[in-house]
Design a protein around this motif. Sequence first.
Motif, PDB file in Angstrom:
ATOM      1  N   GLU A   1       0.756  -1.303  -0.018  1.00  0.00           N
ATOM      2  CA  GLU A   1      -0.017  -0.121   0.049  1.00  0.00           C
ATOM      3  C   GLU A   1       0.886   1.305   0.111  1.00  0.00           C
ATOM      4  O   GLU A   1       0.538   2.331  -0.395  1.00  0.00           O
ATOM      5  CB  GLU A   1      -1.032  -0.065   1.280  1.00  0.00           C
ATOM      6  N   GLU A   2       2.014   1.198   0.722  1.00  0.00           N
ATOM      7  CA  GLU A   2       2.724   2.460   0.841  1.00  0.00           C
ATOM      8  C   GLU A   2       3.568   2.577  -0.466  1.00  0.00           C
ATOM      9  O   GLU A   2       4.318   3.694  -0.743  1.00  0.00           O
ATOM     10  CB  GLU A   2       3.751   2.216   1.969  1.00  0.00           C
ATOM     11  N   THR A   3       4.122   1.536  -1.065  1.00  0.00           N
ATOM     12  CA  THR A   3       5.266   1.589  -2.219  1.00  0.00           C
ATOM     13  C   THR A   3       4.659   1.395  -3.575  1.00  0.00           C
ATOM     14  O   THR A   3       5.218   2.098  -4.482  1.00  0.00           O
ATOM     15  CB  THR A   3       6.267   0.685  -1.798  1.00  0.00           C
ATOM     16  N   PHE A   4       3.824   0.794  -3.770  1.00  0.00           N
ATOM     17  CA  PHE A   4       3.211   0.083  -5.143  1.00  0.00           C
ATOM     18  C   PHE A   4       1.983   0.686  -5.445  1.00  0.00           C
ATOM     19  O   PHE A   4       0.885   0.072  -5.636  1.00  0.00           O
ATOM     20  CB  PHE A   4       3.086  -1.511  -5.403  1.00  0.00           C
ATOM     21  N   SER A   5       1.998   2.119  -5.872  1.00  0.00           N
ATOM     22  CA  SER A   5       0.933   2.679  -6.271  1.00  0.00           C
ATOM     23  C   SER A   5       0.156   2.481  -7.585  1.00  0.00           C
ATOM     24  O   SER A   5       0.824   2.904  -8.640  1.00  0.00           O
ATOM     25  CB  SER A   5       0.964   4.356  -5.982  1.00  0.00           C
ATOM     26  N   PHE A   6      -0.940   1.949  -7.641  1.00  0.00           N
ATOM     27  CA  PHE A   6      -1.577   1.874  -8.989  1.00  0.00           C
ATOM     28  C   PHE A   6      -1.680   3.165  -9.783  1.00  0.00           C
ATOM     29  O   PHE A   6      -1.553   3.260 -10.718  1.00  0.00           O
ATOM     30  CB  PHE A   6      -2.932   1.049  -8.954  1.00  0.00           C
ATOM     31  N   SER A   7      -2.148   4.066  -9.081  1.00  0.00           N
ATOM     32  CA  SER A   7      -2.790   5.374  -9.707  1.00  0.00           C
ATOM     33  C   SER A   7      -1.314   5.886 -10.150  1.00  0.00           C
ATOM     34  O   SER A   7      -1.585   6.752 -11.266  1.00  0.00           O
ATOM     35  CB  SER A   7      -3.402   6.375  -8.748  1.00  0.00           C
ATOM     36  N   GLU A   8      -0.330   5.969  -9.350  1.00  0.00           N
ATOM     37  CA  GLU A   8       0.915   6.567  -9.888  1.00  0.00           C
ATOM     38  C   GLU A   8       1.627   5.646 -10.942  1.00  0.00           C
ATOM     39  O   GLU A   8       1.971   6.412 -12.000  1.00  0.00           O
ATOM     40  CB  GLU A   8       1.981   6.287  -8.629  1.00  0.00           C
ATOM     41  N   MET A   9       1.508   4.460 -10.995  1.00  0.00           N
ATOM     42  CA  MET A   9       1.790   3.750 -12.423  1.00  0.00           C
ATOM     43  C   MET A   9       1.067   4.140 -13.496  1.00  0.00           C
ATOM     44  O   MET A   9       1.436   4.382 -14.773  1.00  0.00           O
ATOM     45  CB  MET A   9       1.523   2.208 -12.281  1.00  0.00           C
ATOM     46  N   ILE A  10      -0.306   4.410 -13.381  1.00  0.00           N
ATOM     47  CA  ILE A  10      -1.244   4.950 -14.432  1.00  0.00           C
ATOM     48  C   ILE A  10      -0.930   6.234 -15.129  1.00  0.00           C
ATOM     49  O   ILE A  10      -0.767   6.671 -16.049  1.00  0.00           O
ATOM     50  CB  ILE A  10      -2.653   4.771 -13.968  1.00  0.00           C
ATOM     51  N   ASP A  11      -0.613   7.176 -13.931  1.00  0.00           N
ATOM     52  CA  ASP A  11      -0.099   8.527 -14.329  1.00  0.00           C
ATOM     53  C   ASP A  11       0.987   8.735 -15.102  1.00  0.00           C
ATOM     54  O   ASP A  11       1.183   9.523 -16.041  1.00  0.00           O
ATOM     55  CB  ASP A  11      -0.006   9.333 -12.987  1.00  0.00           C
ATOM     56  N   ARG A  12       1.932   7.760 -14.582  1.00  0.00           N
ATOM     57  CA  ARG A  12       3.308   7.719 -15.275  1.00  0.00           C
ATOM     58  C   ARG A  12       3.286   7.246 -16.736  1.00  0.00           C
ATOM     59  O   ARG A  12       3.885   7.884 -17.733  1.00  0.00           O
ATOM     60  CB  ARG A  12       4.341   6.932 -14.609  1.00  0.00           C
ATOM     61  N   LEU A  13       2.578   6.235 -16.947  1.00  0.00           N
ATOM     62  CA  LEU A  13       2.248   5.637 -18.217  1.00  0.00           C
ATOM     63  C   LEU A  13       1.487   6.736 -19.134  1.00  0.00           C
ATOM     64  O   LEU A  13       1.967   7.069 -20.351  1.00  0.00           O
ATOM     65  CB  LEU A  13       1.603   4.339 -18.084  1.00  0.00           C
ATOM     66  N   ARG A  14       0.434   7.447 -18.508  1.00  0.00           N
ATOM     67  CA  ARG A  14      -0.150   8.392 -19.404  1.00  0.00           C
ATOM     68  C   ARG A  14       0.701   9.505 -19.908  1.00  0.00           C
ATOM     69  O   ARG A  14       0.821   9.950 -20.993  1.00  0.00           O
ATOM     70  CB  ARG A  14      -1.204   9.083 -18.641  1.00  0.00           C
ATOM     71  N   ALA A  15       1.733   9.960 -18.951  1.00  0.00           N
ATOM     72  CA  ALA A  15       2.628  11.030 -19.267  1.00  0.00           C
ATOM     73  C   ALA A  15       3.683  10.310 -20.542  1.00  0.00           C
ATOM     74  O   ALA A  15       4.145  11.255 -21.338  1.00  0.00           O
ATOM     75  CB  ALA A  15       3.544  11.253 -17.950  1.00  0.00           C
ATOM     76  N   LEU A  16       4.034   9.196 -20.406  1.00  0.00           N
ATOM     77  CA  LEU A  16       4.651   8.685 -21.559  1.00  0.00           C
ATOM     78  C   LEU A  16       4.205   8.565 -22.846  1.00  0.00           C
ATOM     79  O   LEU A  16       4.596   8.981 -24.013  1.00  0.00           O
ATOM     80  CB  LEU A  16       5.219   7.121 -21.150  1.00  0.00           C
ATOM     81  N   TYR A  17       2.897   8.277 -22.918  1.00  0.00           N
ATOM     82  CA  TYR A  17       1.918   8.347 -23.949  1.00  0.00           C
ATOM     83  C   TYR A  17       1.892   9.880 -24.542  1.00  0.00           C
ATOM     84  O   TYR A  17       1.864   9.957 -25.959  1.00  0.00           O
ATOM     85  CB  TYR A  17       0.888   7.622 -23.890  1.00  0.00           C
ATOM     86  N   LEU A  18       1.462  10.767 -23.606  1.00  0.00           N
ATOM     87  CA  LEU A  18       1.365  12.130 -24.096  1.00  0.00           C
ATOM     88  C   LEU A  18       2.509  12.863 -24.497  1.00  0.00           C
ATOM     89  O   LEU A  18       2.585  13.452 -25.526  1.00  0.00           O
ATOM     90  CB  LEU A  18       0.556  12.927 -22.818  1.00  0.00           C
ATOM     91  N   THR A  19       3.586  12.733 -23.780  1.00  0.00           N
ATOM     92  CA  THR A  19       4.767  13.434 -24.042  1.00  0.00           C
ATOM     93  C   THR A  19       6.214  12.917 -23.967  1.00  0.00           C
ATOM     94  O   THR A  19       7.116  13.460 -24.448  1.00  0.00           O
ATOM     95  CB  THR A  19       4.958  14.436 -22.617  1.00  0.00           C
ATOM     96  N   GLY A  20       6.333  11.700 -23.895  1.00  0.00           N
ATOM     97  CA  GLY A  20       7.564  10.834 -23.805  1.00  0.00           C
ATOM     98  C   GLY A  20       8.314  10.930 -22.744  1.00  0.00           C
ATOM     99  O   GLY A  20       9.542  10.606 -22.699  1.00  0.00           O
ATOM    100  N   GLN A  21       7.716  11.647 -21.642  1.00  0.00           N
ATOM    101  CA  GLN A  21       8.380  11.846 -20.309  1.00  0.00           C
ATOM    102  C   GLN A  21       7.667  11.333 -19.434  1.00  0.00           C
ATOM    103  O   GLN A  21       6.456  11.357 -19.229  1.00  0.00           O
ATOM    104  CB  GLN A  21       8.715  13.280 -20.196  1.00  0.00           C
ATOM    105  N   SER A  22       8.333  10.279 -18.287  1.00  0.00           N
ATOM    106  CA  SER A  22       7.414   9.843 -17.222  1.00  0.00           C
ATOM    107  C   SER A  22       7.638  10.651 -15.891  1.00  0.00           C
ATOM    108  O   SER A  22       8.412  10.997 -15.577  1.00  0.00           O
ATOM    109  CB  SER A  22       8.025   8.433 -16.964  1.00  0.00           C
ATOM    110  N   ARG A  23       6.270  11.325 -15.701  1.00  0.00           N
ATOM    111  CA  ARG A  23       6.218  12.099 -14.279  1.00  0.00           C
ATOM    112  C   ARG A  23       6.831  11.262 -13.376  1.00  0.00           C
ATOM    113  O   ARG A  23       6.396  10.130 -12.873  1.00  0.00           O
ATOM    114  CB  ARG A  23       4.955  12.490 -13.956  1.00  0.00           C
ATOM    115  N   CYS A  24       7.630  11.895 -12.452  1.00  0.00           N
ATOM    116  CA  CYS A  24       8.220  11.223 -11.055  1.00  0.00           C
ATOM    117  C   CYS A  24       9.242  10.288 -11.467  1.00  0.00           C
ATOM    118  O   CYS A  24       9.748   9.629 -10.643  1.00  0.00           O
ATOM    119  CB  CYS A  24       7.057  10.392 -10.417  1.00  0.00           C
ATOM    120  N   GLY A  25       9.688  10.290 -12.797  1.00  0.00           N
ATOM    121  CA  GLY A  25      10.586   9.260 -13.159  1.00  0.00           C
ATOM    122  C   GLY A  25      11.586   9.699 -14.098  1.00  0.00           C
ATOM    123  O   GLY A  25      12.414   8.946 -14.644  1.00  0.00           O
TER     124      GLY A  25
END
Length: 395
Positions: free
Chosen positions: A371-395
Motif C-alpha cells: 500500500e505504501e510503495t506500489f501505487s496503482f494510480s501513480e503507475m497509471i499517471d506515469r504511463l499516461r505521461a509517457l504516451y502524451l509527452t514521452g516523459q514519465s512524471r516522477c521518474g
Amino acid sequence: MVPDGRLKNGARQIRVACIIGSAEVGGAEHLMLSVMRHLPADEFEWSVICPSGPLVARYAQVAARVGAVGRRSLLNPLVIMRMAVLLRRWRIEVVHTCLYDSDAGGILAGRLSGARRIISHIVGHNFYVTEERGWHRARKRLWSWLYRGVYLLADQLIAVSEAVREDLVSRSGITVSPRKVVVIRHSIAPESAVVSAGHVERVRRLCGVTDSSVVIAAVASLIPLKGHRYLIEALPAITGSIPSLRCLIVGDGPSRPAIEQQVSRLGLARHVVFTGVLDEEEKKAAIRLSRVVVLPSLSEGLPVALLEAMALGKPIVATDVGGIRELIDDQVSGVLVRPRNSDALASAIRSVASDPAWAEQLGRAGRRRFEETFSFSEMIDRLRALYLTGQSRCG
C-alpha cells in the motif's frame, strides 16, 4: 466517435496499440488489461495485436480493435509485416509492446509502420538466465543478444524494477543508454485485493482443501525458469512435520508433465494439486486460501503474483532474484532464499507455515509495504505521461 478518433467535443484521442506476446491468462496480460481500463477513455483509443488465446475476447472489451495473429511467433517475418500493415491501417501513433516476442517483433513492426513513438515494457532478463545447457543454452544467449539489438530501435524502455534497469544498462555486450530507460514498477488495481467468499469456497472444493489443511500456493506458468522442480524437491522435508500440507500448483505450461512425474516419483500425489489455469477471481481465491505463497523462480522482473499476495496480506517465501528484493523486505514482509536451493526453500516454508502468528505478521507487513510503495494510480499517471509527452512524471 467518428473514424479519425475525434470526440464530439473536438478533442482527439491518441491512438495507442498494445502489442502483447500472449493472450493466455497471466500477470503481464492482466496488467495491460488494467492499464487499458484505467487510462482516460477520452484521451486514448486502444488497439491490441496479440497471438490467439482465451484473452482475445477480454482485450476486445477494452480496445477499439483487436488483431489476433494466430499461433505463430511475433518474430516471424510474415507476422512482423502483418503487424506493420495493421499499425499503418489503424494510423497508430504510439506502440506499447509487452512480453518477449512482442518486444522485438513489435518494435520492428512499429518502425516499419512509421509510428510516432515506440515504448517497450521489459518485464525480465530476456532468456539470459536459463536451465538449458550446451547448444540450447547458447541459442538462448544468442536470442538475448538479438533482443538487446532490437531494443536500441525503441524510443523508450520501461523497466519493471531497478534490477531490470540495471541489467539493461550494464550487462556486458549490447547495452542500452540509461537515458532511454525509465523504471515504472507494476502495481495492481485496488479491486484486485477483493475476493468473494463464493470464489474461495469454489476453489476450496476444487482443490480438496479442508479446514485442517495447511495450504501453500505457487502461482506461475509451468516453465523451467519458475523453479517448480525445486519446490517439489523441498516438499518431502516439509510434509514430514506438516502432514496436512496441500501445495497448489496454479498455472500450466510445458513443464507440467515433468513436474507431475516428479510428484509421482516422490510419492507426493496426496499433497500436490495441479489446478491448471484459473481465472483471475479463482486465482485470487487460491491465494486467499494459502498460508504461504511461494515463488522459487530463477529469474524475475517484478512478479505480479507476489504483488497480488501482498495486496491480500499473505506471507511470501521466494527466491532472492531480480526485482523480488524490491518487493520483499527479508524476514519482515516475507522470507528470501537462494535460488536452486531446495533445502533452504523447505526450511523457510516450514518455518512460516508452521507458525500462524508469524505468517500473519509477515502478511500484514507485506500488505503495508504494498500500500505504501506500489501505487496503482501513480503507475497509471506515469504511463499516461509517457504516451502524451514521452516523459514519465516522477521518474
